[in-house]
Enzyme design. Structure first.
Site, PDB file in Angstrom:
ATOM      1  N   LYS A 138       0.832  -1.214   0.000  1.00  0.00           N
ATOM      2  CA  LYS A 138       0.000   0.000   0.000  1.00  0.00           C
ATOM      3  C   LYS A 138       0.862   1.256   0.000  1.00  0.00           C
ATOM      4  O   LYS A 138       0.543   2.248  -0.670  1.00  0.00           O
ATOM      5  CB  LYS A 138      -0.918  -0.008   1.215  1.00  0.00           C
ATOM      6  CG  LYS A 138      -1.761   1.252   1.363  1.00  0.00           C
ATOM      7  CD  LYS A 138      -2.697   1.166   2.567  1.00  0.00           C
ATOM      8  CE  LYS A 138      -3.524   2.439   2.693  1.00  0.00           C
ATOM      9  NZ  LYS A 138      -4.505   2.362   3.808  1.00  0.00           N
ATOM     10  N   HIS A 280      -9.395 -33.764 -31.012  1.00  0.00           N
ATOM     11  CA  HIS A 280     -10.167 -32.535 -30.814  1.00  0.00           C
ATOM     12  C   HIS A 280     -11.163 -32.708 -29.679  1.00  0.00           C
ATOM     13  O   HIS A 280     -12.345 -32.351 -29.797  1.00  0.00           O
ATOM     14  CB  HIS A 280     -10.856 -32.102 -32.106  1.00  0.00           C
ATOM     15  CG  HIS A 280      -9.917 -31.870 -33.243  1.00  0.00           C
ATOM     16  ND1 HIS A 280      -8.802 -31.070 -33.135  1.00  0.00           N
ATOM     17  CD2 HIS A 280      -9.907 -32.363 -34.512  1.00  0.00           C
ATOM     18  CE1 HIS A 280      -8.150 -31.060 -34.291  1.00  0.00           C
ATOM     19  NE2 HIS A 280      -8.797 -31.841 -35.137  1.00  0.00           N
TER      20      HIS A 280
END
Length: 516
Positions: A138, A280
């Site tokens: 911070k 696939h």
């Protein structure tokens, strides 16, 4: 705006890699505040430190649960150096300015993997660590925070090249990573307590940049640890498309018991082996047989055209004879629980071929997908059927029931609309990704005919209900003798009646298996 580091607070669980950092800090005259085990580590290097207790005037208490939670520590981190009131209060209460915070977190995730003892797990929930990291991040305008040992090397370089100074941009980048690390940590704790509704956020701890996505013009990143799931024994870097198919293959083989290096059970009964080919994400060949060689032969026979360039997966050890047979075709990936040494050498003959030794079948409980302007989450499609209700013209035989169960598993792993045709635990025809169920069946029957399979006595699985009796009629005309489907159509009675009139088996499961 550059900031000179004059003081540092160091309190870490992992000490590896820390020595060059503290030696560099000492060389630049930096005052080092530290705690407990870190203090001992640094002092053993003959480097002077200031114990945090000298700031707080309190010892480490409650079995180490409280060490740094004190205004003297957090004031030194959060105090704004351009704020006169902050500086005055820090001076009044003898709070030193801290320019660098090096803090990591207790190994909560690692502890969860290693034990189920809740007391041990709870004690690895860090309190002071995340608080100090967040406070330092911070206040990045005034100080730098290092929240990972992965950044020790970068810090040493900065200290050397910039004479102990950091730029605002560098401090902000360290802060951004620190917030990410703490968020990841909090999510892991949340997911331990909320296992049935976990949070998922793509973090930065395990991130692999892939060559490209589904197509070369698309970027791709994998978030996660592949090493937890398998060992890559050979082959090229795994691609995005490889991973999608590998996931489909692993989800399928999870349906079958794994038994590496074991051909008989404790009662001297032969254990069946399953082999599957994925293309696939769809199953294009699968068979269960008494040994892996036969399973491979019959899985390949189901659709040898589609198998070209596919992903292969088995639940049994790959021996030399099977390896020789597999070598005859081109494939991208082979996944198995183990490989015989000679088999592995033969399979390594092709440089790019990916060989994976599966070591952990545990996968996530949920599925995530981007949709519209957000994300979708759903639970995995677990299970095969909710009920077994025989509603046709006759009861299934033992062999038919085994094939029906098998066919329903296979159908579950085909894209919707899906049809799977099975005979003797071998996929002999499938239709997947079709826009109508009857088209899926047509495709499945044509596939079976293409490779000269006899459909007489075969069984059929459908991932969803039959909206009309046309599928049952077409299947019967092709030779199919038994059907399995979830049911739920307002016209179920039409299909049931046809089966009764023609002495066919019809099983209702109550569980749909859509896969989009």
């Amino acid at each position: 705006m550059n900031k000179k580091i004059s003081s540092a607070l160091i309190s870490v669980f992992y000490k590896d890699g820390l020595e060059p950092v503290v030696k560099q800090l000492e060389a630049q005259g930096v005052t080092i505040y530290t705690t407990g085990g870190t203090q001992k580590f640094i002092e053993d290097l003959n480097i002077k430190v200031v114990p945090v207790e000298s700031l707080t005037t309190y010892p480490s208490i409650l079995g180490g649960r409280v060490k740094t939670l004190h205004p003297a520590v957090f004031g030194g981190i959060l105090g704004r150096r351009n704020n006169k009131t902050d500086l005055a209060e820090m001076k009044e209460y003898n709070i030193p300015e801290i320019d660098l915070v090096i803090v990591d977190l207790y190994p909560f995730q690692e502890t969860v993997k290693q034990t189920t003892d809740e007391k041990s797990i709870i004690e690895k929930i860090d309190i002071g660590g995340p608080s100090m990291i967040r406070a330092a991040a911070k206040n990045f305008v005034d100080l730098a925070v290092i929240a990972s040992k992965d950044d020790y090397g970068q810090l040493v370089t900065l200290l050397q090249e910039q004479n102990g100074e950091t730029t605002l941009q560098q401090r902000r980048a360290f802060a951004a990573k620190a917030f990410s690390i703490v968020a990841d940590y909090d999510i892991a704790i949340n997911n331990y307590f909320n296992a049935n509704s976990p949070l998922t956020v793509f973090g930065n701890e395990q991130k692999t940049i892939l060559r490209y996505g589904e197509n070369p013009h698309q970027t791709a990143i994998f978030f996660g640890d592949l090493n937890e799931c398998f060992n890559q024994l050979h082959g090229k870097e795994i691609s995005y498309n490889n991973l999608v198919d590998i996931d489909a293959a692993i989800e399928l083989i999870k349906e079958f018991e794994t038994h590496p290096e074991k051909m008989e059970d404790d009662n001297n009964k032969k254990i069946s082996s399953t082999f599957a080919v994925i293309k696939h994400t769809n199953v294009c060949g699968i068979a269960t047989r008494n040994n892996i060689g036969e399973a491979w032969r019959d899985a390949l026979a189901g659709d040898p055209e589609s198998a070209f360039g596919g992903v292969l997966v088995t639940n049994a050890e790959v021996g030399v004879e099977t390896a020789e047979a597999i070598n005859e075709i081109f494939f991208e990936v082979l996944i198995a629980p183990s490989f015989a040494n000679e088999a592995l050498e033969k399979l390594k003959a092709k440089k790019n071929r990916i060989l994976l030794e599966l070591k952990n079948l545990k996968t996530t409980k949920n599925i995530y997908k981007n949709a519209v302007n957000g994300s979708l989450q759903q639970g995995k499609d677990a299970g095969n059927f909710e009920k077994w209700e025989e509603v046709g013209g006759r009861e299934s035989t033992k062999e038919e029931k085994e094939d029906l169960i098998f066919s329903n598993i296979v159908c579950k792993h085909l894209k919707s609309n899906a049809i799977a045709l099975i005979k003797n635990k071998q996929l002999i025809g499938k239709g997947c990704g079709q826009t109508s169920r009857i088209d899926a069946l047509r495709h499945a029957v044509e596939k079976a005919k293409q490779f000269d399979f006899d459909l007489n006595g075969a069984v059929m699985a459908s991932d969803a209900f039959f909206p009309f009796n046309d599928c049952v009629k077409m299947g019967h005309e092709a030779g199919i003798a038994a059907f399995i489907q979830p049911g739920g159509s307002i016209r179920d009675k039409d299909s049931i009646e046809y089966c009764k009139q023609n002495n066919l088996v019809m099983v209702m499961t109550g569980m749909r298996h859509f896969r989009h």
